[in-house]
Design a protein around this motif. Structure first.
Motif, PDB file in Angstrom:
ATOM      1  N   SER A 126       0.862  -1.177   0.000  1.00  0.00           N
ATOM      2  CA  SER A 126       0.000   0.000   0.000  1.00  0.00           C
ATOM      3  C   SER A 126       0.901   1.229   0.000  1.00  0.00           C
ATOM      4  O   SER A 126       1.891   1.265   0.746  1.00  0.00           O
ATOM      5  CB  SER A 126      -0.891   0.000   1.245  1.00  0.00           C
ATOM      6  N   LEU A 127       0.577   2.221  -0.821  1.00  0.00           N
ATOM      7  CA  LEU A 127       1.426   3.412  -0.881  1.00  0.00           C
ATOM      8  C   LEU A 127       0.679   4.609  -1.446  1.00  0.00           C
ATOM      9  O   LEU A 127      -0.395   4.465  -2.035  1.00  0.00           O
ATOM     10  CB  LEU A 127       2.695   3.134  -1.699  1.00  0.00           C
ATOM     11  N   GLN A 128       1.260   5.768  -1.260  1.00  0.00           N
ATOM     12  CA  GLN A 128       0.747   7.013  -1.828  1.00  0.00           C
ATOM     13  C   GLN A 128       1.732   7.489  -2.893  1.00  0.00           C
ATOM     14  O   GLN A 128       2.946   7.449  -2.686  1.00  0.00           O
ATOM     15  CB  GLN A 128       0.643   8.099  -0.755  1.00  0.00           C
ATOM     16  N   VAL A 129       1.209   7.939  -4.026  1.00  0.00           N
ATOM     17  CA  VAL A 129       2.051   8.465  -5.099  1.00  0.00           C
ATOM     18  C   VAL A 129       2.110   9.982  -4.981  1.00  0.00           C
ATOM     19  O   VAL A 129       1.109  10.642  -4.670  1.00  0.00           O
ATOM     20  CB  VAL A 129       1.490   8.044  -6.477  1.00  0.00           C
ATOM     21  N   VAL A 130       3.295  10.515  -5.226  1.00  0.00           N
ATOM     22  CA  VAL A 130       3.509  11.956  -5.190  1.00  0.00           C
ATOM     23  C   VAL A 130       2.556  12.621  -6.196  1.00  0.00           C
ATOM     24  O   VAL A 130       2.466  12.176  -7.350  1.00  0.00           O
ATOM     25  CB  VAL A 130       4.975  12.283  -5.539  1.00  0.00           C
ATOM     26  N   PHE A 132      -0.393 -10.384 -10.391  1.00  0.00           N
ATOM     27  CA  PHE A 132       0.081  -9.053 -10.021  1.00  0.00           C
ATOM     28  C   PHE A 132      -1.063  -8.081 -10.308  1.00  0.00           C
ATOM     29  O   PHE A 132      -1.342  -7.766 -11.460  1.00  0.00           O
ATOM     30  CB  PHE A 132       1.312  -8.684 -10.853  1.00  0.00           C
ATOM     31  N   ASP A 133      -1.754  -7.658  -9.276  1.00  0.00           N
ATOM     32  CA  ASP A 133      -2.878  -6.729  -9.417  1.00  0.00           C
ATOM     33  C   ASP A 133      -2.509  -5.384  -8.820  1.00  0.00           C
ATOM     34  O   ASP A 133      -1.844  -5.323  -7.780  1.00  0.00           O
ATOM     35  CB  ASP A 133      -4.115  -7.241  -8.672  1.00  0.00           C
ATOM     36  N   VAL A 134      -2.933  -4.318  -9.468  1.00  0.00           N
ATOM     37  CA  VAL A 134      -2.739  -2.966  -8.952  1.00  0.00           C
ATOM     38  C   VAL A 134      -4.101  -2.295  -8.943  1.00  0.00           C
ATOM     39  O   VAL A 134      -4.794  -2.280  -9.964  1.00  0.00           O
ATOM     40  CB  VAL A 134      -1.756  -2.156  -9.821  1.00  0.00           C
ATOM     41  N   VAL A 135      -4.492  -1.777  -7.785  1.00  0.00           N
ATOM     42  CA  VAL A 135      -5.770  -1.081  -7.680  1.00  0.00           C
ATOM     43  C   VAL A 135      -5.539   0.321  -7.137  1.00  0.00           C
ATOM     44  O   VAL A 135      -4.566   0.586  -6.437  1.00  0.00           O
ATOM     45  CB  VAL A 135      -6.783  -1.842  -6.801  1.00  0.00           C
ATOM     46  N   CYS A 136      -6.454   1.202  -7.492  1.00  0.00           N
ATOM     47  CA  CYS A 136      -6.380   2.600  -7.074  1.00  0.00           C
ATOM     48  C   CYS A 136      -7.636   2.937  -6.283  1.00  0.00           C
ATOM     49  O   CYS A 136      -8.743   2.559  -6.674  1.00  0.00           O
ATOM     50  CB  CYS A 136      -6.291   3.472  -8.317  1.00  0.00           C
ATOM     51  N   ASP A 137      -7.457   3.621  -5.194  1.00  0.00           N
ATOM     52  CA  ASP A 137      -8.559   4.046  -4.340  1.00  0.00           C
ATOM     53  C   ASP A 137      -9.466   5.010  -5.121  1.00  0.00           C
ATOM     54  O   ASP A 137      -8.993   5.999  -5.669  1.00  0.00           O
ATOM     55  CB  ASP A 137      -7.972   4.736  -3.101  1.00  0.00           C
ATOM     56  N   LEU A 138     -10.754   4.721  -5.179  1.00  0.00           N
ATOM     57  CA  LEU A 138     -11.683   5.598  -5.905  1.00  0.00           C
ATOM     58  C   LEU A 138     -11.769   6.995  -5.294  1.00  0.00           C
ATOM     59  O   LEU A 138     -11.999   7.976  -5.988  1.00  0.00           O
ATOM     60  CB  LEU A 138     -13.081   4.980  -5.940  1.00  0.00           C
ATOM     61  N   ALA A 139     -11.580   7.086  -4.006  1.00  0.00           N
ATOM     62  CA  ALA A 139     -11.687   8.377  -3.325  1.00  0.00           C
ATOM     63  C   ALA A 139     -10.376   9.175  -3.378  1.00  0.00           C
ATOM     64  O   ALA A 139     -10.371  10.361  -3.099  1.00  0.00           O
ATOM     65  CB  ALA A 139     -12.102   8.169  -1.865  1.00  0.00           C
ATOM     66  N   ASP A 140      -9.273   8.509  -3.719  1.00  0.00           N
ATOM     67  CA  ASP A 140      -7.968   9.162  -3.720  1.00  0.00           C
ATOM     68  C   ASP A 140      -7.099   8.493  -4.775  1.00  0.00           C
ATOM     69  O   ASP A 140      -6.500   7.452  -4.531  1.00  0.00           O
ATOM     70  CB  ASP A 140      -7.315   9.029  -2.331  1.00  0.00           C
ATOM     71  N   ASP A 141      -7.036   9.080  -5.980  1.00  0.00           N
ATOM     72  CA  ASP A 141      -6.325   8.417  -7.077  1.00  0.00           C
ATOM     73  C   ASP A 141      -4.804   8.468  -6.946  1.00  0.00           C
ATOM     74  O   ASP A 141      -4.082   8.157  -7.882  1.00  0.00           O
ATOM     75  CB  ASP A 141      -6.781   8.949  -8.432  1.00  0.00           C
ATOM     76  N   HIS A 142      -4.316   8.827  -5.766  1.00  0.00           N
ATOM     77  CA  HIS A 142      -2.885   8.747  -5.487  1.00  0.00           C
ATOM     78  C   HIS A 142      -2.578   7.653  -4.464  1.00  0.00           C
ATOM     79  O   HIS A 142      -1.437   7.470  -4.074  1.00  0.00           O
ATOM     80  CB  HIS A 142      -2.351  10.102  -5.002  1.00  0.00           C
ATOM     81  N   GLU A 185      11.534   5.693  -5.438  1.00  0.00           N
ATOM     82  CA  GLU A 185      12.074   6.841  -4.704  1.00  0.00           C
ATOM     83  C   GLU A 185      11.613   8.161  -5.318  1.00  0.00           C
ATOM     84  O   GLU A 185      11.472   9.157  -4.624  1.00  0.00           O
ATOM     85  CB  GLU A 185      13.599   6.773  -4.671  1.00  0.00           C
ATOM     86  N   LYS A 186      11.353   8.159  -6.631  1.00  0.00           N
ATOM     87  CA  LYS A 186      10.892   9.374  -7.314  1.00  0.00           C
ATOM     88  C   LYS A 186       9.386   9.554  -7.237  1.00  0.00           C
ATOM     89  O   LYS A 186       8.896  10.678  -7.272  1.00  0.00           O
ATOM     90  CB  LYS A 186      11.297   9.339  -8.792  1.00  0.00           C
ATOM     91  N   TYR A 187       8.639   8.449  -7.170  1.00  0.00           N
ATOM     92  CA  TYR A 187       7.188   8.508  -7.324  1.00  0.00           C
ATOM     93  C   TYR A 187       6.384   8.294  -6.055  1.00  0.00           C
ATOM     94  O   TYR A 187       5.205   8.646  -6.011  1.00  0.00           O
ATOM     95  CB  TYR A 187       6.727   7.466  -8.351  1.00  0.00           C
ATOM     96  N   VAL A 188       6.975   7.693  -5.040  1.00  0.00           N
ATOM     97  CA  VAL A 188       6.223   7.313  -3.841  1.00  0.00           C
ATOM     98  C   VAL A 188       6.488   8.306  -2.708  1.00  0.00           C
ATOM     99  O   VAL A 188       7.633   8.687  -2.463  1.00  0.00           O
ATOM    100  CB  VAL A 188       6.598   5.877  -3.396  1.00  0.00           C
ATOM    101  N   VAL A 189       5.424   8.738  -2.046  1.00  0.00           N
ATOM    102  CA  VAL A 189       5.548   9.641  -0.900  1.00  0.00           C
ATOM    103  C   VAL A 189       6.372   8.929   0.180  1.00  0.00           C
ATOM    104  O   VAL A 189       6.024   7.811   0.588  1.00  0.00           O
ATOM    105  CB  VAL A 189       4.149  10.028  -0.354  1.00  0.00           C
ATOM    106  N   PRO A 190       7.456   9.545   0.625  1.00  0.00           N
ATOM    107  CA  PRO A 190       8.301   8.899   1.641  1.00  0.00           C
ATOM    108  C   PRO A 190       7.500   8.509   2.884  1.00  0.00           C
ATOM    109  O   PRO A 190       6.675   9.277   3.380  1.00  0.00           O
ATOM    110  CB  PRO A 190       9.339   9.980   1.971  1.00  0.00           C
ATOM    111  N   GLY A 191       7.745   7.301   3.352  1.00  0.00           N
ATOM    112  CA  GLY A 191       7.086   6.812   4.554  1.00  0.00           C
ATOM    113  C   GLY A 191       5.680   6.274   4.352  1.00  0.00           C
ATOM    114  O   GLY A 191       5.065   5.776   5.296  1.00  0.00           O
ATOM    115  N   SER A 192       5.158   6.345   3.128  1.00  0.00           N
ATOM    116  CA  SER A 192       3.774   5.909   2.908  1.00  0.00           C
ATOM    117  C   SER A 192       3.665   4.434   2.535  1.00  0.00           C
ATOM    118  O   SER A 192       2.584   3.860   2.614  1.00  0.00           O
ATOM    119  CB  SER A 192       3.117   6.748   1.808  1.00  0.00           C
TER     120      SER A 192
END
Length: 100
Positions: free
Chosen positions: A7-11, A39-49, A80-87
């Protein structure tokens, strides 16, 4: 079967670049790692990051092969470029039941 959930947040503003990087990582997982089954990737409907990956591997050795693969190091550099640090939160679990 072993499940790896991430689980992660994208910048903000890096979503499209992130999606391209993760798609390449997923494709390489299937071609370079015989133990990768899904390998599945899903995006939160309420928060596309906010993204969740759900990967299925044959066993713990297959997960370790994934982590040792060259493309995984490429992914880590991209993250390291795309993911919010610590998320980022990674969870390994044993798959007990699957229904489709």
């Amino acid at each position: 079967m072993i499940a790896l959930t991430v689980s992660l947040q994208v910048v903000p503003g890096r979503r499209d670049d992130f999606l391209a990087a993760i798609e390449e990582n997923a494709e390489r997982s299937f071609t370079d790692e015989p133990g990768c089954r899904s390998f599945d990737v899903v995006c939160d409907l309420a928060d596309d990051h906010h993204f969740v990956f759900h990967e299925i591997y044959d066993d713990e050795a297959a997960v370790e092969a994934h982590r040792a693969a060259t493309h995984f190091r490429v992914w880590r550099a991209a993250a390291e470029k795309y993911v919010v640090p610590g998320s980022q939160v990674n969870t390994l679990s044993r798959r007990l039941f699957h229904h489709s």
